[in-house]
Design an enzyme around this catalytic site. Sequence first.
Site, PDB file in Angstrom:
ATOM      1  N   GLY A  30      66.043  78.932   0.360  1.00  0.00           N
ATOM      2  CA  GLY A  30      64.871  79.781   0.610  1.00  0.00           C
ATOM      3  C   GLY A  30      65.069  80.933   1.571  1.00  0.00           C
ATOM      4  O   GLY A  30      64.427  81.971   1.442  1.00  0.00           O
TER       5      GLY A  30
ATOM      6  N   PHE B  98      50.162  77.799  -1.787  1.00  0.00           N
ATOM      7  CA  PHE B  98      51.575  77.793  -2.156  1.00  0.00           C
ATOM      8  C   PHE B  98      52.025  79.217  -2.472  1.00  0.00           C
ATOM      9  O   PHE B  98      51.472  79.875  -3.345  1.00  0.00           O
ATOM     10  CB  PHE B  98      51.827  76.860  -3.340  1.00  0.00           C
ATOM     11  CG  PHE B  98      53.277  76.499  -3.449  1.00  0.00           C
ATOM     12  CD1 PHE B  98      53.836  75.561  -2.601  1.00  0.00           C
ATOM     13  CD2 PHE B  98      54.098  77.132  -4.376  1.00  0.00           C
ATOM     14  CE1 PHE B  98      55.189  75.250  -2.663  1.00  0.00           C
ATOM     15  CE2 PHE B  98      55.446  76.825  -4.462  1.00  0.00           C
ATOM     16  CZ  PHE B  98      55.992  75.882  -3.605  1.00  0.00           C
ATOM     17  N   VAL B  99      53.029  79.683  -1.733  1.00  0.00           N
ATOM     18  CA  VAL B  99      53.482  81.065  -1.884  1.00  0.00           C
ATOM     19  C   VAL B  99      54.918  81.112  -2.424  1.00  0.00           C
ATOM     20  O   VAL B  99      55.702  80.185  -2.213  1.00  0.00           O
ATOM     21  CB  VAL B  99      53.377  81.839  -0.546  1.00  0.00           C
ATOM     22  CG1 VAL B  99      51.926  81.946  -0.106  1.00  0.00           C
ATOM     23  CG2 VAL B  99      54.217  81.196   0.559  1.00  0.00           C
TER      24      VAL B  99
ATOM     25  N   ASP C  10      56.452  74.424   7.323  1.00  0.00           N
ATOM     26  CA  ASP C  10      55.237  73.858   6.730  1.00  0.00           C
ATOM     27  C   ASP C  10      54.863  72.600   7.523  1.00  0.00           C
ATOM     28  O   ASP C  10      54.259  72.679   8.586  1.00  0.00           O
ATOM     29  CB  ASP C  10      55.552  73.589   5.250  1.00  0.00           C
ATOM     30  CG  ASP C  10      54.370  73.119   4.436  1.00  0.00           C
ATOM     31  OD1 ASP C  10      53.244  73.509   4.735  1.00  0.00           O
ATOM     32  OD2 ASP C  10      54.581  72.357   3.471  1.00  0.00           O
TER      33      ASP C  10
ATOM     34  N   LYS D  52      53.068  77.896   8.609  1.00  0.00           N
ATOM     35  CA  LYS D  52      51.789  77.317   8.172  1.00  0.00           C
ATOM     36  C   LYS D  52      51.373  76.266   9.199  1.00  0.00           C
ATOM     37  O   LYS D  52      51.500  75.066   8.946  1.00  0.00           O
ATOM     38  CB  LYS D  52      51.965  76.599   6.822  1.00  0.00           C
ATOM     39  CG  LYS D  52      51.833  77.434   5.568  1.00  0.00           C
ATOM     40  CD  LYS D  52      51.890  76.502   4.346  1.00  0.00           C
ATOM     41  CE  LYS D  52      52.070  77.249   3.053  1.00  0.00           C
ATOM     42  NZ  LYS D  52      52.417  76.350   1.926  1.00  0.00           N
TER      43      LYS D  52
ATOM     44  N   ASP E  86      60.547  79.650  -3.525  1.00  0.00           N
ATOM     45  CA  ASP E  86      60.528  79.310  -4.938  1.00  0.00           C
ATOM     46  C   ASP E  86      59.415  78.344  -5.292  1.00  0.00           C
ATOM     47  O   ASP E  86      58.854  77.660  -4.442  1.00  0.00           O
ATOM     48  CB  ASP E  86      61.847  78.640  -5.323  1.00  0.00           C
ATOM     49  CG  ASP E  86      61.946  77.205  -4.782  1.00  0.00           C
ATOM     50  OD1 ASP E  86      61.756  77.039  -3.553  1.00  0.00           O
ATOM     51  OD2 ASP E  86      62.172  76.273  -5.567  1.00  0.00           O
TER      52      ASP E  86
ATOM     53  N   GLU F 164      64.649  80.072   8.719  1.00  0.00           N
ATOM     54  CA  GLU F 164      63.890  79.391   7.666  1.00  0.00           C
ATOM     55  C   GLU F 164      62.974  80.383   6.951  1.00  0.00           C
ATOM     56  O   GLU F 164      62.509  81.341   7.564  1.00  0.00           O
ATOM     57  CB  GLU F 164      62.996  78.304   8.293  1.00  0.00           C
ATOM     58  CG  GLU F 164      63.523  76.885   8.147  1.00  0.00           C
ATOM     59  CD  GLU F 164      63.344  76.322   6.743  1.00  0.00           C
ATOM     60  OE1 GLU F 164      63.342  77.088   5.757  1.00  0.00           O
ATOM     61  OE2 GLU F 164      63.222  75.088   6.638  1.00  0.00           O
TER      62      GLU F 164
HETATM   63  P1  IMP Z   1      58.598  71.423   5.782  1.00  0.00           P
HETATM   64  O1  IMP Z   1      59.774  70.507   5.930  1.00  0.00           O
HETATM   65  O2  IMP Z   1      57.388  70.708   5.269  1.00  0.00           O
HETATM   66  O3  IMP Z   1      58.285  72.219   7.041  1.00  0.00           O
HETATM   67  O4  IMP Z   1      58.913  72.418   4.635  1.00  0.00           O
HETATM   68  C1  IMP Z   1      59.829  73.379   4.742  1.00  0.00           C
HETATM   69  C2  IMP Z   1      60.326  73.781   3.371  1.00  0.00           C
HETATM   70  O5  IMP Z   1      59.354  73.564   2.338  1.00  0.00           O
HETATM   71  C3  IMP Z   1      60.589  75.257   3.368  1.00  0.00           C
HETATM   72  O6  IMP Z   1      61.919  75.520   3.720  1.00  0.00           O
HETATM   73  C4  IMP Z   1      60.295  75.655   1.950  1.00  0.00           C
HETATM   74  O7  IMP Z   1      61.471  75.574   1.187  1.00  0.00           O
HETATM   75  C5  IMP Z   1      59.330  74.633   1.433  1.00  0.00           C
HETATM   76  N1  IMP Z   1      57.944  75.178   1.361  1.00  0.00           N
HETATM   77  C6  IMP Z   1      56.893  74.891   2.154  1.00  0.00           C
HETATM   78  N2  IMP Z   1      55.787  75.562   1.804  1.00  0.00           N
HETATM   79  C7  IMP Z   1      56.162  76.335   0.757  1.00  0.00           C
HETATM   80  C8  IMP Z   1      55.455  77.315  -0.052  1.00  0.00           C
HETATM   81  O8  IMP Z   1      54.256  77.635   0.117  1.00  0.00           O
HETATM   82  N3  IMP Z   1      56.198  77.891  -1.040  1.00  0.00           N
HETATM   83  C9  IMP Z   1      57.510  77.603  -1.261  1.00  0.00           C
HETATM   84  N4  IMP Z   1      58.196  76.721  -0.536  1.00  0.00           N
HETATM   85  C10 IMP Z   1      57.532  76.089   0.471  1.00  0.00           C
HETATM   86 MG    MG Z   2      63.394  75.849   2.149  1.00  0.00          MG
END
Ligand code: IMP
Ligand code: MG
Length: 193
Positions: free
Chosen positions: A53, A166-167, A112, A140, A173, A108
């Site tokens: 990403g 979701f973006v 999220d 987020k 992706d 990153e």
């Molecule tokens: P986390 O571990 O929940 O913080 O998620 C991090 C990873 O989730 C990011 O590196 C993204 O690859 C993916 N992710 C989280 N939200 C989105 C979104 O809205 N669109 C696309 N990928 C996301």
């Molecule tokens: Mg990622």
Amino acid sequence: MVTPTSSIDDDILTVLWSPEQLLQKVQDLASKITHDFSSPDSSAPVIVGVATGAFLFLADLVRNIKLPLTVDFVRAESYGSGTVSRGAPKISCDVKLDVTGKHVVLVEDIVDTGNTVSRLIAYLEAKGASSVSVCTLLDKPSRRTVQFELLGDGKFYSGFECPDCFVVGYGLDFDERYRNLPYIGVLKPEVYR
Ligand code: IMP
Ligand code: MG
């Protein structure tokens, strides 16, 4: 006969950030990092992108950081093809560079739940990094379930606060697609429902 494929832009509900807005923000973040790591007693950072990403963000970011930095990647898998995080990710591709005693800036696309960043900070700490900063294009905060602490005098650099939707685009992706969009937009829900 080959059926013509529709444009990937047709799957986007709204554009949140244009290419120009993204580049402006990337330049601001790069200036901050350049400034923070410029002191004579601070060694140049190792910039570690979280694949896949962060690839476009990282490419634009490092071109605007005026330091003799090094670049590497890690891969952490948590998503699969869904749109909801599956929790603690596993590290499926290690850094190649030795980060012992180094200042690492983790790059990153989006933070999220915080699971990925939290896991990677602990991992880099175990590898002997002297500090770990996080530079994320999107944040987020409303979705955070894991509070993470940066290592040493690491800092948190954040581009835009992202609404809880979701973006995709600019590296982000859905099911490995849309990464090549030059902007970031909200995916039409009917695409993943
Ligand atoms: P986390 O571990 O929940 O913080 O998620 C991090 C990873 O989730 C990011 O590196 C993204 O690859 C993916 N992710 C989280 N939200 C989105 C979104 O809205 N669109 C696309 N990928 C996301
Ligand atoms: Mg990622």
